[in-house]
Design a protein around this motif. Structure first.
Motif, mmCIF file in Angstrom:
data_model
loop_
_atom_site.group_PDB
_atom_site.id
_atom_site.type_symbol
_atom_site.label_atom_id
_atom_site.label_comp_id
_atom_site.label_asym_id
_atom_site.label_seq_id
_atom_site.Cartn_x
_atom_site.Cartn_y
_atom_site.Cartn_z
ATOM 1 N N ASN A 72 -119.805 76.001 47.460
ATOM 2 C CA ASN A 72 -120.611 76.179 46.252
ATOM 3 C C ASN A 72 -120.972 74.786 45.728
ATOM 4 O O ASN A 72 -120.903 73.806 46.465
ATOM 5 C CB ASN A 72 -119.853 77.022 45.213
ATOM 6 C CG ASN A 72 -118.525 76.399 44.781
ATOM 7 O OD1 ASN A 72 -118.221 75.246 45.099
ATOM 8 N ND2 ASN A 72 -117.732 77.170 44.053
ATOM 9 N N ASN A 73 -121.348 74.677 44.454
ATOM 10 C CA ASN A 73 -121.734 73.368 43.921
ATOM 11 C C ASN A 73 -120.543 72.437 43.700
ATOM 12 O O ASN A 73 -120.728 71.241 43.513
ATOM 13 C CB ASN A 73 -122.498 73.540 42.602
ATOM 14 C CG ASN A 73 -123.863 74.160 42.817
ATOM 15 O OD1 ASN A 73 -124.459 74.027 43.879
ATOM 16 N ND2 ASN A 73 -124.358 74.859 41.800
ATOM 17 N N ASN A 74 -119.335 72.994 43.726
ATOM 18 C CA ASN A 74 -118.132 72.174 43.514
ATOM 19 C C ASN A 74 -117.565 71.613 44.810
ATOM 20 O O ASN A 74 -116.958 70.526 44.812
ATOM 21 C CB ASN A 74 -117.039 72.996 42.827
ATOM 22 C CG ASN A 74 -117.463 73.496 41.472
ATOM 23 O OD1 ASN A 74 -118.134 72.806 40.732
ATOM 24 N ND2 ASN A 74 -117.073 74.728 41.148
ATOM 25 N N ALA A 96 -119.607 82.313 48.186
ATOM 26 C CA ALA A 96 -119.165 81.711 46.920
ATOM 27 C C ALA A 96 -120.346 81.292 46.050
ATOM 28 O O ALA A 96 -121.413 80.945 46.556
ATOM 29 C CB ALA A 96 -118.284 80.489 47.207
ATOM 30 N N ASN A 97 -120.112 81.340 44.742
ATOM 31 C CA ASN A 97 -120.987 80.659 43.777
ATOM 32 C C ASN A 97 -120.095 79.885 42.815
ATOM 33 O O ASN A 97 -118.937 79.607 43.129
ATOM 34 C CB ASN A 97 -121.939 81.646 43.085
ATOM 35 C CG ASN A 97 -121.246 82.607 42.128
ATOM 36 O OD1 ASN A 97 -120.009 82.600 41.975
ATOM 37 N ND2 ASN A 97 -122.021 83.452 41.469
ATOM 38 N N SER A 98 -120.607 79.525 41.654
ATOM 39 C CA SER A 98 -119.824 78.703 40.730
ATOM 40 C C SER A 98 -118.788 79.503 39.942
ATOM 41 O O SER A 98 -118.030 78.928 39.158
ATOM 42 C CB SER A 98 -120.754 77.986 39.742
ATOM 43 O OG SER A 98 -121.591 77.073 40.427
ATOM 44 N N LEU A 135 -106.158 77.051 49.123
ATOM 45 C CA LEU A 135 -106.943 75.854 49.425
ATOM 46 C C LEU A 135 -108.415 76.077 49.079
ATOM 47 O O LEU A 135 -109.060 75.212 48.462
ATOM 48 C CB LEU A 135 -106.809 75.497 50.913
ATOM 49 C CG LEU A 135 -107.558 74.256 51.411
ATOM 50 C CD1 LEU A 135 -106.777 73.568 52.515
ATOM 51 C CD2 LEU A 135 -108.964 74.597 51.927
ATOM 52 N N ILE A 136 -108.945 77.246 49.454
ATOM 53 C CA ILE A 136 -110.340 77.559 49.150
ATOM 54 C C ILE A 136 -110.570 77.573 47.640
ATOM 55 O O ILE A 136 -111.552 77.021 47.133
ATOM 56 C CB ILE A 136 -110.729 78.909 49.790
ATOM 57 C CG1 ILE A 136 -110.756 78.770 51.317
ATOM 58 C CG2 ILE A 136 -112.076 79.406 49.266
ATOM 59 C CD1 ILE A 136 -110.897 80.089 52.054
ATOM 60 N N GLY A 195 -112.944 75.517 43.185
ATOM 61 C CA GLY A 195 -112.721 75.589 41.741
ATOM 62 C C GLY A 195 -113.016 76.946 41.137
ATOM 63 O O GLY A 195 -113.467 77.042 39.997
ATOM 64 N N VAL A 196 -112.772 78.017 41.922
ATOM 65 C CA VAL A 196 -113.089 79.359 41.444
ATOM 66 C C VAL A 196 -111.988 80.346 41.829
ATOM 67 O O VAL A 196 -111.160 80.073 42.697
ATOM 68 C CB VAL A 196 -114.433 79.872 42.026
ATOM 69 C CG1 VAL A 196 -115.590 79.019 41.535
ATOM 70 C CG2 VAL A 196 -114.396 79.915 43.560
#
Length: 226
Positions: A67-69, A111-113, A129-130, A135-136
């Motif tokens: 995702n963006n993270n 995934a998304n944010s 870990l994922i 960060g989700v």
């Protein structure tokens, strides 16, 4: 904001999602892609494009998720490839090396944010870990009876599209996990495995050349928030 959709083939193949990974920051594409295609990706998705290989192959979309993270890559990635990714991303994203015997991380994770859905067979340490890299919140579940969830779902921070056999209860589950509306659909004139023919972010979408007008209209509706 205008949400653009463009048709493309990669190496003469309409399965564009097999070859390309993109989020709202970058697009990763295989070497030897035509310059006009790289420019189209830049223009439609509004991102910088980087040429990479993973495991020495062109199958970036199959082997990478994120995702963006953060970005997830298989443990079989070479040191040189990992270094190239680190140089391209700088400090803008985390990179996590996933210790799974299945190298097709792009097929294992959507995934998304706000959330991530992963292959139900992943162990808890890999799931953690994922979660840390992206960060989700992470959930494990098959969709439409298919455990390779990354292949049957495309999701951004605006909307999501899922396999046409996805049930109402599953759509509600996806909506709650990813915090965006979900609908069912197809790509490339009836293909159920959405991600194989779709590369999408919050600004636009690249679809396989076989994608029909009604399929494109549905993609625009879902991912533009209309």
């Amino acid at each position: 904001m205008t949400f653009n959709v463009a048709k493309m083939q990669v190496f003469g193949n309409s399965n564009v999602g097999v070859y390309i990974f993109a989020n709202d920051k970058i697009a990763l594409v295989p070497p030897d892609m035509e310059q006009k295609d790289k420019q189209l990706i830049e223009d439609v998705l509004g991102v910088d494009v980087y040429e990479v290989t993973i495991m020495g192959t062109r199958l970036i979309g199959v082997l990478v998720a994120g995702n963006n993270n953060g970005l997830l890559v298989p443990s079989t990635i070479t040191e040189g490839e990992l270094q190239t990714l680190k140089e391209a991303l700088g400090n803008s994203m985390n990179i996590g090396v996933v210790p799974s015997s299945n190298n097709a991380i792009g097929n294992l994770v959507a995934a998304n944010s706000h959330g991530a859905l992963v292959y139900p067979g992943l162990d808890n340490s890999t799931t953690k870990l994922i979660s840390d890299v992206l960060g989700v919140e992470v959930a494990k579940r098959a969709i439409s009876g298919i455990s390779t969830v990354g292949a049957v779902i495309a999701v951004t921070d605006i909307g999501g599209l899922s396999h046409p056999d996805t049930g109402d209860d599953e759509l509600e589950f996806l909506k709650d996990l990813f915090k965006v509306p979900f609908k069912t659909g197809t790509i490339n004139f009836g293909v159920s495995f959405i991600k194989t023919g779709l590369v999408v972010n919050n600004r636009g979408a690249i679809v396989g050349a076989n994608t029909s007008g009604p399929e494109i209209a549905r993609i625009q509706m879902v991912f533009s928030g209309l």
